[in-house]
Write an enzyme that holds these catalytic residues in place. Structure first.
Site, short mmCIF file in Angstrom:
data_model
loop_
_atom_site.label_atom_id
_atom_site.label_comp_id
_atom_site.label_asym_id
_atom_site.label_seq_id
_atom_site.Cartn_x
_atom_site.Cartn_y
_atom_site.Cartn_z
N CYS A 80 -8.02 -28.20 6.02
CA CYS A 80 -6.77 -27.62 6.20
C CYS A 80 -5.89 -28.63 7.13
O CYS A 80 -6.67 -29.34 7.97
CB CYS A 80 -7.02 -26.28 6.58
SG CYS A 80 -7.06 -25.98 8.59
N CYS A 114 -13.83 -28.13 6.25
CA CYS A 114 -12.40 -27.89 6.08
C CYS A 114 -11.44 -28.75 5.94
O CYS A 114 -11.44 -29.80 6.74
CB CYS A 114 -12.12 -26.57 6.92
SG CYS A 114 -10.37 -25.78 6.68
N ASP A 168 0.87 -1.06 -0.27
CA ASP A 168 0.10 -0.07 0.08
C ASP A 168 0.88 1.16 0.07
O ASP A 168 2.14 1.11 0.07
CB ASP A 168 -1.04 -0.12 1.20
CG ASP A 168 -0.14 0.11 2.30
OD1 ASP A 168 0.98 0.21 2.54
OD2 ASP A 168 -0.96 -0.15 3.67
N SER A 169 0.35 2.26 -0.20
CA SER A 169 1.23 3.47 -0.38
C SER A 169 1.50 4.18 0.93
O SER A 169 2.37 5.26 0.98
CB SER A 169 0.34 4.76 -1.11
OG SER A 169 -0.67 5.05 -0.34
N CYS A 174 -7.57 -28.44 10.91
CA CYS A 174 -8.87 -29.30 10.97
C CYS A 174 -8.73 -30.70 10.66
O CYS A 174 -9.53 -31.37 11.33
CB CYS A 174 -10.14 -28.68 9.85
SG CYS A 174 -10.62 -27.02 10.30
N GLY A 222 -0.51 5.66 2.67
CA GLY A 222 -1.61 7.01 2.96
C GLY A 222 -2.49 6.56 4.07
O GLY A 222 -2.89 7.37 4.80
N ASP A 233 -8.20 -7.64 0.30
CA ASP A 233 -7.12 -7.95 1.37
C ASP A 233 -7.77 -7.35 2.91
O ASP A 233 -8.75 -6.67 2.79
CB ASP A 233 -5.85 -6.84 1.37
CG ASP A 233 -6.23 -5.59 1.85
OD1 ASP A 233 -6.74 -4.62 1.20
OD2 ASP A 233 -5.77 -4.97 3.05
N HIS A 270 -6.14 -21.86 9.81
CA HIS A 270 -7.27 -22.27 9.32
C HIS A 270 -7.99 -20.98 8.79
O HIS A 270 -8.80 -20.99 7.77
CB HIS A 270 -8.10 -22.75 10.53
CG HIS A 270 -9.56 -22.92 10.18
ND1 HIS A 270 -10.29 -23.80 9.30
CD2 HIS A 270 -10.50 -21.82 10.42
CE1 HIS A 270 -11.61 -23.51 9.36
NE2 HIS A 270 -11.82 -22.39 9.81
ZN LIG Z 1 -9.54 -25.79 8.67
#
Ligand SMILES: [Zn+2]
Length: 378
Positions: A305, A303, A93-94, A308, A96, A265, A334
Site C-alpha cells: 500500500c 504490504c 443498515d436499518s 508501506c 436497529g 463490515d 494501510h
Molecule cells: Zn500497508
C-alpha cells in the site's frame, strides 16, 4: 432487481464461496469487506483513497444520517452517492442495531422503537416502515430489514421475542418497500440453534435477494460465535449473498469465509488506525511503543500500500506521538488495504481450488489480531 449475485466457485472441502455481486454502482467481488462510513464518510480518508485500497462497497449508518443531516437533506443532495461522490456501492443498515445500543434512551414495542437522540435528547420513532422509507431516501444499493436485536446474555424469553418480532418486522419491511434497492433480511436467534433455524426459515420464505446473520459479535466469546457459524450459513439459500454483520478481526473473517459467508463490515481497521494501531501480516503493531522510534523499516514488509511503500515505522510513530492528522490517515489507509488484500487472497484461493491448503497454512501460522473488542457506540 437492480442487484444480482452470481456464485462462481465453491470450495469442496469447506463450503467457502467465491461470488460476484453486481450493483447499479459496479461489481463487488466476494468475499468482500465493507469499510464503515458511519456519517457518510470513512473516517480520515478521502473517497479516492477508499477506492485505492480496493474497496468497492461501503456501509453507511441510517441512524446517524437520519438524525444528522436528516434523510430529506441527503435525498435533496442526490442520495448517498450524489451526497458523498463515492462511485462504488453503498449498503445502509436499518438503524436497529444503533437504536438498541442506546440503553436507557429507548423504548421498544411491537410497532417499533422510540428513542432519544444522543445529540440533543430529541424524541424520534423508528418503525419497520419508517426505517425502509429513510433508507429509500438515502438511496443505497442494498438496504437492510429493521430488526429487534437481542444482545449477549439475555434470557430465553427476550431472545424468542426478538426473533419473532424481527420476522414480523421483516415482512412489514418487505411490504412497504417500493424501490428497486435490494432489501436483505437479517437472521436473528442469538446463540440458540432452534431459534436461528426458525428465524432463517421465516426469512427464506420472504424470498429476499440476500440475507445477513445478525446478533453476532455482540460481546460473546469467540467459540460461541464460531458454534453458530458452524451451522447458520448453511440455513441460507446458496444462490444469494450471505452477510455476516459487524465482523470482525482478520481471523474471524477467514473462519467465517470458511463457513460460507460472503460479506463483512467492521469499524476495526478504521478505529484502530486512529488509535496508533496497525494490522500487519505479523499481528498488531502499536506505534506508540518505543521500539519503533528508530525503526526505518516499512510498517508491514508484506504490504504494497501507499503507506508501506513510502514511510518508515519511525516516521509513523513520530506522527502518532505528535498527534498529527497524517498519522491517523496513513494508518487507516494501510489497515483498510490490509483487509482488502486479505479478502483478495481468499478470493484467489477459492477460485484456484487451493483454499484448503491456504486455510491450513493460515491456521498453522497461528497469528491472531484480536484484543479487547471495540465497544459498539451509537
Ligand atoms: Zn500497508
Amino acid at each position: 432487481m437492480a442487484v444480482s449475485f452470481e456464485l462462481l466457485a465453491v470450495d469442496a472441502g469447506t463450503g467457502a464461496r467465491r461470488g460476484r455481486l453486481t450493483t447499479p454502482h459496479g461489481v463487488v467481488e466476494t468475499p468482500a469487506f465493507m469499510p464503515v462510513g458511519t456519517q457518510g464518510t470513512v473516517k480520515a480518508l478521502t473517497w479516492d483513497e477508499v477506492w485505492a485500497t480496493g474497496a468497492r462497497l461501503c456501509l453507511a449508518n441510517t441512524y446517524h444520517l437520519f438524525l444528522r443531516p436528516g434523510a430529506d437533506v441527503v435525498e435533496a443532495l442526490g442520495g448517498l452517492h450524489g451526497f458523498t461522490s463515492w462511485p462504488g456501492g453503498f449498503l445502509t443498515d436499518s438503524g436497529g442495531f444503533q437504536v438498541f445500543s442506546l440503553e436507557g434512551l429507548r423504548k421498544v414495542g411491537d410497532d417499533g422503537v422510540e428513542f432519544q437522540s444522543h445529540h440533543d435528547g430529541s424524541y424520534h420513532t423508528l418503525t419497520p416502515e419508517r426505517s425502509i422509507r429513510v433508507q429509500e431516501q438515502l438511496g443505497a444499493d442494498i438496504i437492510m430489514c429493521f430488526d429487534d436485536v437481542a444482545g449477549w446474555g439475555v434470557d430465553e424469553a427476550r431472545l424468542r421475542q426478538a426473533t419473532e418480532r424481527s420476522l414480523v418486522w421483516a415482512r412489514r419491511c418487505r411490504d412497504s418497500h417500493v424501490t428497486d434497492q435490494a432489501l436483505f433480511g437479517i437472521v436473528q436467534g442469538g446463540f440458540d440453534e432452534g431459534l436461528r433455524r426458525t428465524s432463517a426459515a421465516g426469512m427464506v420464505e420472504l424470498d429476499l435477494p440476500g440475507y445477513a446473520l445478525g446478533g453476532l459479535s455482540v460481546g460473546e466469546p469467540k467459540e460461541v460465535m464460531n458454534e453458530v457459524l458452524a451451522y447458520a450459513p448453511g440455513l441460507l439459500p446458496t444462490d444469494k449473498p450471505r452477510y455476516l454483520m459487524g465482523v470482525g478481526w482478520p481471523e474471524d473473517i477467514v473462519e467465517a469465509v470458511a463457513a460460507g459467508c460472503d460479506l463483512f463490515d467492521c469499524v476495526l481497521p478504521t478505529r484502530l488506525g486512529r488509535t496508533a494501531c496497525a494490522l500487519t501480516a505479523e499481528g498488531r503493531v502499536n506505534l506508540r511503543n518505543l521500539q519503533y522510534e528508530r525503526d526505518d523499516g516499512p510498517l508491514d514488509p508484506q504490504c504494497d500500500c501507499a503507506t508501506c511503500a513510502r514511510h518508515s515505522r519511525g516516521y509513523l510513530r513520530h506522527l502518532v506521538k505528535a498527534n498529527e492528522i497524517l498519522g491517523a490517515r496513513l494508518l487507516t489507509y494501510h489497515n483498510l488495504a490490509f483487509y482488502q488484500r486479505l479478502t483478495a487472497d481468499l478470493r484467489a484461493a477459492i477460485e484456484c481450488g487451493t483454499f484448503g491448503t491456504w486455510l491450513s497454512a493460515w491456521r498453522g501460522r497461528g497469528v491472531t489480531w484480536a484484543g479487547a473488542s471495540p465497544t459498539a457506540t451509537p
